[in-house]
Design a protein around this motif. Structure first.
Motif, PDB file in Angstrom:
ATOM      1  N   HIS A 163      90.889  17.121  24.812  1.00  0.00           N
ATOM      2  CA  HIS A 163      91.561  18.371  25.205  1.00  0.00           C
ATOM      3  C   HIS A 163      90.693  19.574  24.814  1.00  0.00           C
ATOM      4  N   TYR A 164      90.035  19.463  23.669  1.00  0.00           N
ATOM      5  CA  TYR A 164      89.192  20.573  23.208  1.00  0.00           C
ATOM      6  C   TYR A 164      87.742  20.415  23.649  1.00  0.00           C
ATOM      7  N   THR A 165      87.252  19.183  23.625  1.00  0.00           N
ATOM      8  CA  THR A 165      85.801  18.995  23.775  1.00  0.00           C
ATOM      9  C   THR A 165      85.371  18.818  25.223  1.00  0.00           C
ATOM     10  N   SER A 166      86.295  18.514  26.124  1.00  0.00           N
ATOM     11  CA  SER A 166      86.024  18.049  27.484  1.00  0.00           C
ATOM     12  C   SER A 166      85.625  16.568  27.421  1.00  0.00           C
ATOM     13  N   TYR A 167      85.620  15.903  28.561  1.00  0.00           N
ATOM     14  CA  TYR A 167      85.287  14.477  28.584  1.00  0.00           C
ATOM     15  C   TYR A 167      84.752  14.125  29.968  1.00  0.00           C
ATOM     16  N   PRO A 168      83.552  14.596  30.287  1.00  0.00           N
ATOM     17  CA  PRO A 168      82.964  14.218  31.575  1.00  0.00           C
ATOM     18  C   PRO A 168      82.746  12.717  31.596  1.00  0.00           C
ATOM     19  N   ALA A 223      91.034  12.877  30.760  1.00  0.00           N
ATOM     20  CA  ALA A 223      91.081  14.174  30.080  1.00  0.00           C
ATOM     21  C   ALA A 223      92.201  15.030  30.664  1.00  0.00           C
ATOM     22  N   GLU A 269      80.491  21.063  25.865  1.00  0.00           N
ATOM     23  CA  GLU A 269      80.371  20.407  27.178  1.00  0.00           C
ATOM     24  C   GLU A 269      78.968  19.850  27.367  1.00  0.00           C
TER      25      GLU A 269
END
Ligand SMILES: NC(=O)c1ccc[n+]([C@@H]2O[C@H](COP(=O)([O-])OP(=O)(O)OC[C@H]3O[C@@H](n4cnc5c(N)ncnc54)[C@H](OP(=O)(O)O)[C@@H]3O)[C@@H](O)[C@H]2O)c1
Ligand SMILES: NC(=O)c1ccc[n+]([C@@H]2O[C@H](COP(=O)([O-])OP(=O)(O)OC[C@H]3O[C@@H](n4cnc5c(N)ncnc54)[C@H](OP(=O)(O)O)[C@@H]3O)[C@@H](O)[C@H]2O)c1
Lengths: 248, 243
Positions: free
Chosen positions: A134-139, A145, A237
């Motif tokens: 939620h905070y870090t992103s997750y490509p 995510a 990111e």
């Protein structure tokens, strides 16, 4: 005896939560689709399971009456979650849909139905297991995510809606945790020992419930990543792209 | 300017219809997606060559849209605006399963299904995907939790698609707008009369689309509100709690 309902309690974090709350004297009802895993936990703990595949709305409708006829619920933990890892176009549409169904849709259906049936006790806690993503992103797991952020938003609204009824809502943003889930979905497992043991995470969650916290990011390193991701998204990111996406 | 091929979902009312009108006057080739029947849409915008009837709450909605594109011999799309949306207003415990299902399907599943299906079309034209969110995604919304959650999920989907960088993505968050939405979801209509018109908001959305920002919020007030909702969570929660 207080009563805890935990989804995805046959393995991983859910199982650790079942142990932690049982140790504190809670009667445990688990919801899981793995019959054998559920039977194992039932033997370890004197827990009771209802078997349901949370991807299926029909299954949810089938188990709800069992939960509604059961004891009032003092803790409801939405823990069951699945992931689908890969570039967005490479993941089949069915897998994308399953991730939304289990991680996002099922918790909302269960919560609404149990509230409607007045099965959530006064003074109860509802806990949502979101993710540090939620905070870090997750490509490489865009849909996962999306569901985890959506769940956090739902919990935030719920927390305010249910405050007058004295129902506490908490969202947990776990970082990498040493479970089968993490092992299955990571590009490499060479640094598995760095992941938080599920028992430790379960203890953080238990304490969070006792203190009636609204948000917890367990672990100092995870908290640092959450802060970085919140206040300097491009940096986090970039890191996530290097560490996860480009290793897929 | 060269004529573009533009797909807009939820193009039969509110912001979507206003967007369609703007691009129509620019002379672009439109594909307008909606659930109504063509004969009820009395406007030159909608013809059997521009209007694709698809109920976006259904599992197979993306197949319908693709079948329409094939029938129209369209294999490249310059701009796909996923605008269709629906909601619910009222206590969480009174919301029906059908309503939770519909909001999840239209606001989140359909954009996901259509994005998945349209990527080849967008790639071919080096086109752009636009997701219409809402500033409510940054707020706690006790009276429409599922709606706000679906918009937050959409925002995060867009953010991560952008990082994956397979296609050009933009997320646009309008604030309150005077459309039929509020009546449809059973929200009282007095306050909504003061909201800016769909035409005005659509105009600003097209400007944002011509620009390059990944996330665009429509209007300064909304930009500030969204910033506060995201970064001063505690204060905003306390404010909502007391109202
Ligand atoms: N591990 C991490 O690093 C990490 C990090 C952040 C957040 N989380 C979140 O934490 C939660 C628990 O994860 P975990 O690591 O403990 O995962 P896990 O080891 O895979 O355990 C998940 C449990 O949920 C059950 N489950 C999965 N799909 C289900 C379905 N459709 N119906 C019913 N039960 C289902 C699984 O049953 P089966 O074994 O039968 O599939 C399993 O018992 C998830 O929501 C996950 O997203 C995990
Ligand atoms: N109005 C606001 O204050 C506001 C604020 C922020 C964000 N937004 C967002 O802006 C977008 C447009 O909203 P709006 O205010 O213009 O609402 P609107 O006037 O109700 O228009 C929504 C459009 O989506 C269509 N739609 C709804 N469900 C559908 C389905 N199952 N299948 C196909 N089409 C469907 C509607 O069709 P019908 O004509 O048949 O109903 C209509 O064309 C939505 O995503 C909304 O969430 C609105």
């Amino acid at each position: 005896m207080k009563h805890a309902v935990i989804t995805g309690a046959a393995h991983g974090i859910g199982k650790a939560l079942a142990h932690r709350f049982a140790q504190a004297g809670y009667a445990i009802t688990g919801v899981d689709m793995d019959t054998a895993g559920a039977a194992r936990v039932e033997r370890e703990l004197d827990a009771r399971f209802v078997i349901a595949d949370l991807r299926s709305e029909a299954d949810i409708a089938r188990v709800l009456p069992k939960l509604i006829q059961g004891k009032p619920i003092d803790i409801l933990i939405h823990n069951a979650g699945i992931n689908a890892v890969g570039r967005f176009p490479d993941i089949s549409i069915e897998n994308h849909e399953h991730v939304i169904a289990v991680n996002f849709y099922a918790p909302m259906l269960l919560t609404a139905a149990l509230l409607k049936a007045d099965r959530i006790a006064k003074g109860a806690s509802i806990v949502f297991i979101s993710s540090l993503s939620h905070y870090t992103s997750y490509p490489g797991a865009a849909t996962y995510a999306a569901t985890k952020s959506g769940l956090a938003s739902y919990a935030r609204s719920l927390s305010i809606a249910l405050a007058p009824q004295n129902i506490h809502v908490m969202t947990v943003f776990p970082g990498p945790t040493r479970t089968a889930h993490a092992r299955r979905h990571s590009p490499q497992n060479t640094r598995e020992e760095k992941r938080m043991p599920p028992e430790k995470l379960a203890h953080h969650i238990f304490r969070g419930v006792q203190k009636k916290k609204h948000l917890i990011v367990p672990g100092a390193t995870n908290r640092m990543f959450a802060l970085l991701g919140k206040w300097c998204p491009p940096l986090m990111e970039y890191a996530m792209r290097k560490v996860i996406l480009e290793k897929l | 300017m060269q004529k573009k091929t533009i797909l807009i979902t939820g193009a039969t009312d509110g912001i979507g219809r206003a967007l369609a009108k703007i691009y129509w006057t620019r002379g672009d080739r439109l594909i307008l997606v909606g659930r109504r029947t063509l004969d009820t849409l009395n406007n030159p915008l909608y013809t059997k060559n521009t209007y694709c009837r698809a109920d976006l709450s259904q599992d197979k909605c993306a197949d319908r849209v693709c079948a329409f594109l094939n029938a129209q011999k369209i294999d490249a799309i310059d701009l796909a605006i996923q605008n269709a949306g629906t909601g619910y207003f009222g206590p969480i415990a009174e919301q029906s399963v059908e309503s939770i299902r519909e909001i999840t399907a239209v606001n989140l599943m359909a954009p996901l299904r259509l994005t998945h299906a349209l990527i080849p079309y967008l790639k071919k034209a080096n086109g752009k995907l636009v997701l219409i969110g809402s500033i409510t995604h940054a707020f706690p919304c006790p009276d429409y939790a599922v709606y706000a959650a679906s918009k937050e999920a959409l925002n995060t989907l867009g953010r991560n698609l952008k990082i994956e960088n397979d296609i050009n993505v933009q997320i646009i968050h309008p604030g309150a707008t005077r459309t039929g939405l509020h009546r449809k979801i059973g929200m009282d209509n007095e306050k909504t009369k003061k909201f800016p018109s769909a035409e005005k908001v659509a105009q600003k959305i097209t400007q944002a689309i011509d620009g390059r920002r990944l996330v665009a919020t429509i209007g300064w007030g909304n930009t500030w509100a969204r910033f506060l909702g995201r970064y001063c969570e505690g204060i905003v929660n306390a404010m909502v709690r007391t109202t």
